[in-house]
Enzyme design. Structure first.
Site, PDB file in Angstrom:
ATOM      1  CG  HIS A   1     -12.318  95.320  12.175  1.00  0.00           C
ATOM      2  ND1 HIS A   1     -11.901  94.022  12.342  1.00  0.00           N
ATOM      3  CD2 HIS A   1     -12.150  95.914  13.388  1.00  0.00           C
ATOM      4  CE1 HIS A   1     -11.502  93.844  13.589  1.00  0.00           C
ATOM      5  NE2 HIS A   1     -11.652  94.977  14.245  1.00  0.00           N
TER       6      HIS A   1
ATOM      7  CD  GLU B   1     -12.110  93.383   6.772  1.00  0.00           C
ATOM      8  OE1 GLU B   1     -11.259  92.484   6.697  1.00  0.00           O
ATOM      9  OE2 GLU B   1     -12.084  94.264   7.657  1.00  0.00           O
TER      10      GLU B   1
ATOM     11  CB  CYS C   1     -10.311  89.808  12.285  1.00  0.00           C
ATOM     12  SG  CYS C   1     -11.931  90.612  12.382  1.00  0.00           S
TER      13      CYS C   1
ATOM     14  CB  CYS D   1     -14.040  90.927   9.040  1.00  0.00           C
ATOM     15  SG  CYS D   1     -13.996  92.519   9.901  1.00  0.00           S
TER      16      CYS D   1
END
Length: 182
Positions: free
Chosen positions: A58, A60, A97, A100
């Protein structure tokens, strides 16, 4: 002062949206982010899950790995890296999410600003509230979190992504059956 912060927030989110657009161009879910230290962008990331065939890549996580790698290269100890994260601010186009948000809590990030909520997997209030540093986060430290910054722009990128279709999505194994209502 508040007006300056609002303008700065839009500028930083603009950088994150640029990363999201790069993700969209690469046929990735359009999420992008930037990390700041003392008001300066020090790392950026975009989703790369399809490109890497790794569901954890992701935006992040991409930026976190960039920072950790740089700080280790600079010779920082784990405690110094932790101190650096405690001073960082993250701007991300979509609510982090659960994975993260949890990572950000473990790292002890100072603040997170996001665009649109993540109604399916959000870890900053939509599904779980890991930013609060509660027992849900286990050893997480908690962090300030605020959403809604340039949310329409972030949602617009998601709409573009889903309208174009995701060529990397798995093919359905069976046809969808329409059932008659009785």
């Amino acid at each position: 002062m508040e007006e300056d912060h609002c303008e700065d927030s839009h500028n930083y989110m603009g950088f994150a949206l640029h990363q999201a657009k790069l993700a969209l161009e690469a046929l990735e879910v359009p999420v992008g982010c930037v990390f700041l230290e003392d008001g300066k962008v020090i790392a950026s990331g975009r989703n790369r899950t399809n490109e890497t065939r790794n569901a954890t890549r992701h935006a992040e996580m991409e930026a976190i790995d960039q920072l950790v790698g740089q700080w280790q290269k600079d010779g920082l100890s784990p405690s110094q890296v932790a101190e650096k994260f405690s001073k960082c601010v993250l701007y991300v186009t979509c609510e982090p999410c659960i994975m993260c948000a949890s990572a950000l809590s473990f790292l002890g990030i100072k603040e997170v600003y996001y665009g649109c909520p993540n109604d399916k997997f959000g870890g900053c209030g939509s599904i779980l509230s890991l930013h609060l540093g509660s027992e849900e986060a286990q050893r997480g430290k908690g962090y300030k979190c605020r959403g809604g910054i340039m949310a329409e722009e972030a949602v617009s990128l998601f709409k573009c992504f889903y309208e174009q279709g995701n060529p990397n999505a798995p093919k359905p194994h069976r046809p969808v059956v329409q059932r008659e209502r009785t």
